[in-house]
Motif scaffolding. Structure first.
Motif, short mmCIF file in Angstrom:
data_model
loop_
_atom_site.label_atom_id
_atom_site.label_comp_id
_atom_site.label_asym_id
_atom_site.label_seq_id
_atom_site.Cartn_x
_atom_site.Cartn_y
_atom_site.Cartn_z
N ILE A 273 0.95 -1.27 -0.19
CA ILE A 273 0.16 0.16 0.11
C ILE A 273 0.91 1.26 0.02
O ILE A 273 0.52 2.21 -1.02
CB ILE A 273 -0.93 0.06 1.34
CG1 ILE A 273 -1.77 -1.21 1.20
CG2 ILE A 273 -1.79 1.40 1.41
CD1 ILE A 273 -2.76 -1.51 2.30
N LEU A 294 -5.27 3.52 6.11
CA LEU A 294 -5.24 2.54 7.36
C LEU A 294 -6.01 2.98 8.57
O LEU A 294 -6.35 1.96 9.27
CB LEU A 294 -3.89 2.46 7.71
CG LEU A 294 -3.01 1.23 6.76
CD1 LEU A 294 -3.30 1.57 5.40
CD2 LEU A 294 -1.70 1.13 7.44
N CYS A 298 -12.46 -0.56 7.63
CA CYS A 298 -12.04 -1.75 7.13
C CYS A 298 -10.70 -2.22 7.24
O CYS A 298 -10.38 -3.38 7.59
CB CYS A 298 -12.54 -1.97 5.55
SG CYS A 298 -12.21 -3.45 4.73
N GLN A 299 -9.74 -1.07 6.93
CA GLN A 299 -8.32 -1.33 7.09
C GLN A 299 -7.92 -1.59 8.43
O GLN A 299 -7.05 -2.39 8.69
CB GLN A 299 -7.69 -0.20 6.25
CG GLN A 299 -7.51 -0.47 4.96
CD GLN A 299 -8.89 -0.38 4.12
OE1 GLN A 299 -9.64 0.41 4.15
NE2 GLN A 299 -9.08 -1.21 3.25
N PHE A 303 -5.95 -4.85 9.68
CA PHE A 303 -4.42 -4.83 9.99
C PHE A 303 -4.45 -4.85 11.72
O PHE A 303 -3.26 -5.13 12.19
CB PHE A 303 -3.88 -3.28 9.95
CG PHE A 303 -3.55 -3.25 8.15
CD1 PHE A 303 -2.47 -4.24 7.74
CD2 PHE A 303 -4.21 -2.47 7.43
CE1 PHE A 303 -2.27 -4.20 6.41
CE2 PHE A 303 -3.86 -2.50 5.99
CZ PHE A 303 -2.90 -3.37 5.55
N ILE A 347 -7.64 -8.05 0.49
CA ILE A 347 -7.95 -6.74 1.18
C ILE A 347 -6.65 -6.22 1.74
O ILE A 347 -6.60 -4.92 1.72
CB ILE A 347 -8.97 -6.98 2.30
CG1 ILE A 347 -10.30 -7.42 1.71
CG2 ILE A 347 -9.29 -5.48 2.97
CD1 ILE A 347 -10.92 -6.58 0.63
N PHE A 348 -5.85 -6.84 2.15
CA PHE A 348 -4.59 -6.63 2.93
C PHE A 348 -3.67 -5.59 2.07
O PHE A 348 -3.05 -4.52 2.62
CB PHE A 348 -3.84 -7.36 3.55
CG PHE A 348 -3.85 -7.93 4.86
CD1 PHE A 348 -3.60 -7.05 5.76
CD2 PHE A 348 -4.61 -9.20 5.38
CE1 PHE A 348 -3.71 -7.53 7.13
CE2 PHE A 348 -4.76 -9.30 6.63
CZ PHE A 348 -4.20 -8.49 7.55
N LEU A 350 -4.89 -4.08 -0.94
CA LEU A 350 -5.85 -3.48 -1.73
C LEU A 350 -5.50 -3.81 -3.10
O LEU A 350 -5.35 -2.99 -4.23
CB LEU A 350 -5.42 -1.92 -1.40
CG LEU A 350 -5.96 -1.38 -0.15
CD1 LEU A 350 -5.73 0.11 -0.02
CD2 LEU A 350 -7.16 -1.87 0.31
N GLU A 372 -15.02 1.26 1.02
CA GLU A 372 -14.66 -0.17 1.22
C GLU A 372 -15.37 -1.09 0.22
O GLU A 372 -15.12 -2.21 -0.01
CB GLU A 372 -14.87 -0.70 2.80
CG GLU A 372 -16.31 -0.31 3.20
CD GLU A 372 -16.48 -0.57 4.70
OE1 GLU A 372 -17.55 -0.91 5.05
OE2 GLU A 372 -15.46 -0.26 5.42
#
Length: 454
Positions: A273, A294, A298-299, A303, A347-348, A350, A372
């Motif tokens: 990212i 971040l 969602c992020q 994380f 998702i981690f 993107l 998201e």
């Protein structure tokens, strides 16, 4: 000293009279010089009484417009004189075969030329669209950002992909700066990270590895883990490798973030990212966008490895999965293949690790516009694109396929599949479905959602 030159002078006059050698015994010395091919031919004709007649000019190939490479044209050559000549039927057959080969080669060449022209036309068209879109973004949209960002015209232009020259600016504006981070604050946390690196290197050289491992309990000590992951970030580009132009820059942004958010620290996937942001923004701006990105719900859930929140996202994803792709949904269910197996990696990072970089940037464009929801819509678009292939696979092959997607995936195909995905279930949109799942009982949630219990 003059051994070689002296010997050469001595041997020079005796070269012609020196006896030759063969495998057993000597052969007489060569008295005559090598003969010319014409002389040999004349001697042969005088000895045998045969006169060699070259083939008439009409038998030779004339004015052949196209000859394919390699040895295909040898089929038309006459046989050597010591072999029987071709019959008329055989010569005609060879001519026909050769003409067919030439026609096929010409057809291939024309097809490839049309393909090249089509690619060039599409490229020129794309460049023209980017140039015209850039003028609109720079002169009309960016100066009136707040008033125009939500208009239908801008949203449609946004969907087509942002021009690279304005991409970073639009991302920064779309992500926002709710955390109120300034370039000065970035410098403070960067200097703190550099102090940490210095002290870390000193303690690791003085202490045993076991003692050094014990001190890693602090989240800020995850600075050392960053070094391992930077070399794995877009390895084919080489720009983030040690000695590359962006290696230290990526190290600085990630290090500063671990000091800014010690409660989150560094997690694998962050480097991708940060790298994408660095490619499109200046250092301080990349850090500001990175920290704010971040900080999105969602992020932050992924994380910080918030299991309960991650389960809610997976459950919401499955609602729309079943709605849009019922056959594939049942196929996955039959193998107990849950979304966490493939969605976590997507998702981690993107999608920047799973998709080609230019395509991942276009996904980021619309993600910055829609939030998201578009991440999960993109996931469904990928499943729709490869639905027919996935329906033929078992658990292991599906997991392997979705972990490493084909490299020839194109922007047009993927976005047409994403556009076909309807993010609406029983008149409820993504946000409403997710909100209703948040209200459900946690135990009931676990029974209806994918298995992510460890």
């Amino acid at each position: 000293r003059n051994f070689f030159t002296k010997r050469t002078k001595e041997l020079k006059p005796a070269v012609q009279s020196a006896p030759g050698w063969k495998l057993f015994g000597k052969v007489p010395p060569r008295e005559n010089l090598p003969k010319d091919s014409k002389v040999i031919q004349q001697e042969y004709e005088a000895r045998t009484g045969r006169i060699y007649k070259p083939p008439p000019p009409s038998a030779r190939r004339k004015n052949i417009e196209f000859e394919p490479l390699s040895t295909t044209a040898l089929i038309l050559e006459d046989r050597p004189a010591n072999l029987p000549a071709k019959s008329v039927e055989e010569a005609l057959r060879h001519r026909q075969e050769y003409d067919e080969m030439v026609a096929e080669a010409k057809k291939r060449e024309i097809k490839e030329a049309h393909k090249r022209k089509k690619i060039m036309r599409e490229r020129f068209k794309q460049e023209e669209n980017i140039a015209s879109a850039m003028v609109i973004w720079v002169n009309e949209i960016l100066p009136n950002w707040e008033g125009m960002r939500a208009t239908r015209r801008v949203r449609e232009l946004w969907w087509q992909g942002l021009p690279p020259s304005v991409r970073g600016k639009v991302w920064s504006l779309a992500v926002g700066n709710e955390l109120n981070i300034t370039p000065e604050l970035y410098e403070i946390f960067l200097s703190r990270a550099k102090e940490r690196w210095k002290s870390f290197s000193e303690t690791s050289s003085e202490n045993d590895p076991e003692d050094a491992g014990a001190s890693v309990a602090d989240r800020e000590a995850s600075l050392e883990l960053i070094k391992l992951d930077i070399s794995r970030t877009f390895p084919s580009l080489y720009i983030f490798q040690k000695g590359g132009p962006y290696h230290d820059l990526l190290h600085s942004v990630l290090g500063a973030y671990t000091c800014y958010r010690p409660d989150v620290g560094y997690v694998q996937g962050m480097s991708f990212i940060a790298a994408v942001l660095i490619l499109n923004l200046e250092e301080a701006d990349a850090f500001i966008a990175f920290a704010n990105l971040l900080n999105k719900p969602c992020q932050l859930a992924f994380f910080r490895v918030d299991h309960s929140m991650m389960l809610k996202y997976f459950a919401a994803f499955e609602v729309f999965f079943e709605e849009n792709l019922p056959k594939l949904f049942l196929h996955f269910k039959s193998y107990s293949l849950t979304p966490d197996i493939y969605l976590i990696d997507w998702i981690f990072t993107l999608y920047s690790k799973s998709l080609p970089l230019d395509l991942a940037c276009r996904v980021w464009d619309v993600f910055c516009r829609d939030g998201e929801e578009f991440l999960f819509r993109t996931g469904l678009g990928i499943l729709r694109l490869y639905e027919d292939i996935l329906l033929q696979m078992d658990f292991i092959h599906i997991a392997q396929f979705l972990t490493k997607l084909p490299e020839d995936i194109t922007s047009e195909k993927l976005f047409s599949c994403i556009a076909a995905i309807q993010m609406q279930n029983s008149n409820k949109k993504w946000a409403q479905v997710f909100a209703s799942l948040m209200k459900d009982n946690k135990e009931g949630d676990k029974n209806h959602s994918p298995a992510l219990k460890s």
